[in-house]
Design an enzyme around this catalytic site. Sequence first.
Site, PDB file in Angstrom:
ATOM      1  N   LYS A   1       0.818  -1.217   0.000  1.00  0.00           N
ATOM      2  CA  LYS A   1       0.000   0.000   0.000  1.00  0.00           C
ATOM      3  C   LYS A   1       0.853   1.269   0.000  1.00  0.00           C
ATOM      4  O   LYS A   1       0.445   2.272  -0.570  1.00  0.00           O
ATOM      5  CB  LYS A   1      -1.032  -0.004   1.129  1.00  0.00           C
TER       6      LYS A   1
ATOM      7  N   ARG B   1      -5.588   2.819  11.605  1.00  0.00           N
ATOM      8  CA  ARG B   1      -5.230   1.411  11.783  1.00  0.00           C
ATOM      9  C   ARG B   1      -6.079   0.759  12.868  1.00  0.00           C
ATOM     10  O   ARG B   1      -5.918  -0.434  13.126  1.00  0.00           O
ATOM     11  CB  ARG B   1      -3.771   1.323  12.198  1.00  0.00           C
TER      12      ARG B   1
ATOM     13  N   ARG C   1      11.830  -7.091   1.434  1.00  0.00           N
ATOM     14  CA  ARG C   1      11.675  -5.643   1.408  1.00  0.00           C
ATOM     15  C   ARG C   1      12.959  -4.969   1.903  1.00  0.00           C
ATOM     16  O   ARG C   1      13.611  -5.453   2.828  1.00  0.00           O
ATOM     17  CB  ARG C   1      10.496  -5.262   2.315  1.00  0.00           C
TER      18      ARG C   1
ATOM     19  N   ARG D   1      14.417  -3.479   7.439  1.00  0.00           N
ATOM     20  CA  ARG D   1      13.979  -2.820   8.670  1.00  0.00           C
ATOM     21  C   ARG D   1      13.754  -3.836   9.780  1.00  0.00           C
ATOM     22  O   ARG D   1      13.285  -4.937   9.514  1.00  0.00           O
ATOM     23  CB  ARG D   1      12.648  -2.089   8.416  1.00  0.00           C
TER      24      ARG D   1
ATOM     25  N   ARG E   1       3.004  -8.521  13.574  1.00  0.00           N
ATOM     26  CA  ARG E   1       2.321  -7.412  12.890  1.00  0.00           C
ATOM     27  C   ARG E   1       1.076  -7.916  12.161  1.00  0.00           C
ATOM     28  O   ARG E   1       0.060  -7.228  12.106  1.00  0.00           O
ATOM     29  CB  ARG E   1       3.276  -6.719  11.906  1.00  0.00           C
TER      30      ARG E   1
HETATM   31  P1  AMP Z   1       4.148   1.198   8.489  1.00  0.00           P
HETATM   32  O1  AMP Z   1       5.361   1.804   7.886  1.00  0.00           O
HETATM   33  O2  AMP Z   1       2.873   1.901   8.077  1.00  0.00           O
HETATM   34  O3  AMP Z   1       4.058  -0.291   8.307  1.00  0.00           O
HETATM   35  O4  AMP Z   1       4.254   1.460  10.072  1.00  0.00           O
HETATM   36  C1  AMP Z   1       5.316   0.938  10.831  1.00  0.00           C
HETATM   37  C2  AMP Z   1       4.924   0.870  12.294  1.00  0.00           C
HETATM   38  O5  AMP Z   1       4.613   2.189  12.773  1.00  0.00           O
HETATM   39  C3  AMP Z   1       3.694   0.046  12.606  1.00  0.00           C
HETATM   40  O6  AMP Z   1       3.965  -1.337  12.718  1.00  0.00           O
HETATM   41  C4  AMP Z   1       3.250   0.655  13.936  1.00  0.00           C
HETATM   42  O7  AMP Z   1       4.057   0.230  15.001  1.00  0.00           O
HETATM   43  C5  AMP Z   1       3.539   2.141  13.717  1.00  0.00           C
HETATM   44  N1  AMP Z   1       2.373   2.837  13.140  1.00  0.00           N
HETATM   45  C6  AMP Z   1       2.272   3.418  11.913  1.00  0.00           C
HETATM   46  N2  AMP Z   1       1.063   3.955  11.715  1.00  0.00           N
HETATM   47  C7  AMP Z   1       0.349   3.705  12.850  1.00  0.00           C
HETATM   48  C8  AMP Z   1      -0.985   3.984  13.265  1.00  0.00           C
HETATM   49  N3  AMP Z   1      -1.857   4.627  12.464  1.00  0.00           N
HETATM   50  N4  AMP Z   1      -1.350   3.568  14.501  1.00  0.00           N
HETATM   51  C9  AMP Z   1      -0.513   2.922  15.305  1.00  0.00           C
HETATM   52  N5  AMP Z   1       0.749   2.603  14.971  1.00  0.00           N
HETATM   53  C10 AMP Z   1       1.188   2.994  13.760  1.00  0.00           C
END
Ligand code: AMP
Length: 214
Positions: A13, A88, A127, A160, A171
Amino acid sequence: MKIVMLGAPGAGKGTQAKMIAEKYTIPHISTGDIFRANIKNGTPLGAKAKEYMDKGLLVPDELVCDLVVDRIKQDDCKNGYILDGFPRTIPQAEALTDALSKINDKVEFAINVEVPDENIVNRMSGRRACVGCGATYHIKYNAPKVEDVCDTCGEKLILRDDDKPETVQKRLDVYHEQTQPLIDYYKNQGVLAEVDGTVDMDLVFDNIVKLLEA
Ligand code: AMP
């Protein structure tokens, strides 16, 4: 155009969000990127977020909602934006709906990029993220021109911590429990659009554009 991207971690996404943002010249707002920038800059928000992110957990709603609501009030968001990684949880979605309804506005499209769990772990281990600008690649599906080097800024690419297999399963569990209910939430609002995320990323993009322009 006010768009929310939905989908499991690793569904692609973020890549699609970036392509849509470029095509329609709207800001791409990624909460994950915002947290990673805060971690890199050593801010108090970054320190708090890191505790959760490293464990594959969600950062608490109260640390996320105001941040996004403030961001979408900025001038560059007047003609729309694409939210990637937010909301989320149901409380986050409700906070967004409330903030928008105060200005007589709403999310216009919630695009769900569908990828089965069995594909996800495999995808995440391939990734790579740039330590400089945060751009993401995939060693097989979206490879950089030079191995382990960012096309955009030339910095090093790494796996990462939160993309390591042991964290990915956590996750995914968190996704099913807390984020998947948003699919029904936006279906009930009549704004859900679903695309198959298992096909080539350019085809996923074409399909999204068709839905947005239908
Ligand atoms: P992402 O890059 O979107 O996969 O986000 C990486 C990590 O950031 C996630 O696994 C969460 O720990 C945190 N995170 C990002 N967006 C949110 C959100 N809207 N609510 C809570 N945690 C978030």
